[in-house]
Design a protein around this motif. Structure first.
Motif, short mmCIF file in Angstrom:
data_model
loop_
_atom_site.label_atom_id
_atom_site.label_comp_id
_atom_site.label_asym_id
_atom_site.label_seq_id
_atom_site.Cartn_x
_atom_site.Cartn_y
_atom_site.Cartn_z
N LEU A 299 0.93 -0.98 0.02
CA LEU A 299 -0.10 0.35 0.10
C LEU A 299 0.86 1.45 0.27
CD1 LEU A 299 -2.68 -0.95 2.42
CD2 LEU A 299 -2.93 -1.04 0.07
N LEU A 300 1.30 1.38 -1.23
CA LEU A 300 2.16 2.33 -0.85
C LEU A 300 2.09 3.93 -0.41
CD1 LEU A 300 4.95 3.47 -2.92
CD2 LEU A 300 4.13 3.79 -4.61
N MET A 301 1.13 4.37 -0.58
CA MET A 301 0.56 5.65 -0.32
C MET A 301 0.80 5.84 1.86
SD MET A 301 -2.32 7.63 -2.31
CE MET A 301 -3.60 6.22 -2.11
N GLU A 302 0.17 4.23 1.77
CA GLU A 302 0.78 4.34 2.92
C GLU A 302 2.10 4.10 3.96
OE1 GLU A 302 -1.60 5.08 5.39
OE2 GLU A 302 -3.25 5.23 3.91
N PHE A 303 2.57 3.10 2.90
CA PHE A 303 3.76 3.65 3.08
C PHE A 303 4.19 4.81 3.39
CE2 PHE A 303 8.34 2.64 0.72
CZ PHE A 303 9.18 1.79 1.84
N GLN A 304 4.91 5.07 1.55
CA GLN A 304 5.07 6.82 1.92
C GLN A 304 4.71 7.66 3.16
OE1 GLN A 304 3.95 8.01 -1.76
NE2 GLN A 304 5.45 7.26 -2.25
N ALA A 305 3.14 7.89 4.00
CA ALA A 305 2.65 8.42 5.14
C ALA A 305 3.73 8.38 6.07
CB ALA A 305 1.75 7.86 4.79
N ASN A 306 3.91 6.74 6.69
CA ASN A 306 4.57 6.47 7.68
C ASN A 306 6.32 7.13 7.42
OD1 ASN A 306 2.48 5.75 8.67
ND2 ASN A 306 2.88 3.08 8.16
N ILE A 307 6.59 7.27 6.37
CA ILE A 307 8.30 7.31 6.06
C ILE A 307 8.22 8.91 6.59
CG2 ILE A 307 10.27 7.92 4.40
CD1 ILE A 307 9.36 5.50 3.29
N GLY A 308 6.80 9.66 5.75
CA GLY A 308 6.92 11.14 5.59
C GLY A 308 6.96 11.65 7.66
N ALA A 309 5.64 10.72 7.68
CA ALA A 309 5.04 11.16 9.38
C ALA A 309 6.83 11.53 10.01
CB ALA A 309 4.47 10.26 9.59
N SER A 310 7.23 10.56 10.49
CA SER A 310 8.90 10.40 11.32
C SER A 310 9.92 11.28 10.84
CB SER A 310 9.34 8.96 10.80
OG SER A 310 10.51 9.03 11.22
N ILE A 311 9.49 12.01 9.60
CA ILE A 311 10.92 12.86 8.68
C ILE A 311 10.38 14.68 9.41
CG2 ILE A 311 11.88 13.83 6.63
CD1 ILE A 311 11.71 10.81 5.52
N ILE A 312 8.60 14.86 8.99
CA ILE A 312 8.15 15.61 9.29
C ILE A 312 8.51 16.65 11.28
CG2 ILE A 312 6.04 16.95 10.38
CD1 ILE A 312 4.66 15.99 7.66
N LEU A 313 8.30 15.17 11.88
CA LEU A 313 8.91 15.12 13.30
C LEU A 313 10.43 15.29 13.94
CD1 LEU A 313 6.30 12.74 14.95
CD2 LEU A 313 6.16 14.68 14.59
N ILE A 314 10.90 14.99 12.77
CA ILE A 314 12.55 15.54 12.99
C ILE A 314 13.48 14.86 11.36
CG2 ILE A 314 13.09 12.73 14.33
CD1 ILE A 314 15.53 14.25 15.54
N PRO A 315 13.56 15.83 10.45
CA PRO A 315 14.32 15.41 9.20
C PRO A 315 15.53 14.81 9.18
CG PRO A 315 13.73 17.71 9.71
CD PRO A 315 13.51 16.79 10.85
N ASP A 316 16.02 14.19 8.28
CA ASP A 316 17.19 13.81 8.26
C ASP A 316 18.65 14.63 8.84
OD1 ASP A 316 16.16 11.62 7.36
OD2 ASP A 316 17.13 11.64 5.31
N THR A 317 18.76 15.95 8.96
CA THR A 317 19.69 16.75 8.50
C THR A 317 19.73 17.51 10.13
OG1 THR A 317 17.84 18.59 7.97
CG2 THR A 317 19.45 18.16 6.09
N THR A 318 18.48 17.65 10.51
CA THR A 318 18.43 17.44 12.39
C THR A 318 18.77 15.96 12.57
OG1 THR A 318 16.33 19.18 12.02
CG2 THR A 318 17.00 17.99 14.58
#
Length: 226
Positions: A122-141
């Motif tokens: 379920l690509l959109m759910e897979f992406q939403a879980n990845i993205g939610a984690s990154i919104i909370l703390i992006p890679d650079t931070t």
């Protein structure tokens, strides 16, 4: 996870680039970042974020929803969730809004199962879980503070991200960016979580340096392509 590396890397780059643009445009440094910067941007576009109390069995099943119609776009979250899981649910729905909005996708309903979906069937759910984690703390931070020796609990409490979400993220990054097997990556994360005052702190700073170098290489390749 390793067999889904391309899907992970592609979407990770997309959402990190989006957040990096917001940070640069607003003069936000890596240690000044907070997910509220993205939430407020989305709300300024007319998205309402509202908590709801669901009754009976529905309360146990529904964690969040994105509802879009001609009158309003609403992100609804279950008020019974603890604070960190609320943050993740709202950020998950924001990813649906930012990247999955079209005429065919007017409603997204998310359960505890979909919020733990780490395979792109379920690509959109897979992406939403990845993205939610990154919104909370992006890679650079994340990399910046790991280099400073922050542990999982500190990062979780400061950025309001569930600890299990953060540990999954670190395993994914080590597999996708450093080419580690799941077993090796999980072993490092376990050392960081449970042996921090022993070998864990050394491992976390070493990994952060390697991840930082990989991130610089990715940016160089990206610039060369364009």
């Amino acid at each position: 996870m390793f067999k889904y590396i391309e899907e992970y890397v592609d979407f990770s780059i997309r959402i990190n680039d989006y957040i990096s643009t917001v940070m640069v445009d607003n003069g936000i440094g890596c240690e000044e970042y907070n997910y509220s910067h993205i939430w407020e941007l989305v709300k300024s576009q007319g998205v309402a974020i509202r908590g709801f109390s669901f009754e009976g069995g529905v309360n146990e099943r529904i964690s969040g929803m994105l509802l879009q119609d001609k009158w309003e776009t609403t992100i609804a979250f279950n008020q019974q969730l603890d604070e960190k899981n609320k943050n993740f649910v709202i950020s998950h729905e924001i990813i649906h809004y930012l990247f999955h909005d079209n005429e065919k996708n007017g409603v997204f309903l998310d359960t505890q199962k979909s919020l733990q979906y780490y395979e792109p069937k379920l690509l959109m759910e897979f992406q939403a879980n990845i993205g939610a984690s990154i919104i909370l703390i992006p890679d650079t931070t994340l990399i910046c503070l790991l280099k400073k020796g922050w542990n999982i609990v500190q990062l979780s409490d400061f950025f309001g991200i569930p600890e299990n979400t953060l540990t999954v993220r670190l395993v994914q990054m080590m597999q996708a960016d450093l080419g580690m097997t799941f077993k090796v990556a999980k072993g490092h994360v376990d050392d960081i979580c449970y042996e921090f005052n022993n070998k864990g702190k050394f491992i976390v700073t070493m990994l952060a340096t390697e991840l930082e170098n990989h991130l610089k290489q990715k940016k160089t390749v990206h610039l060369e392509l364009f």
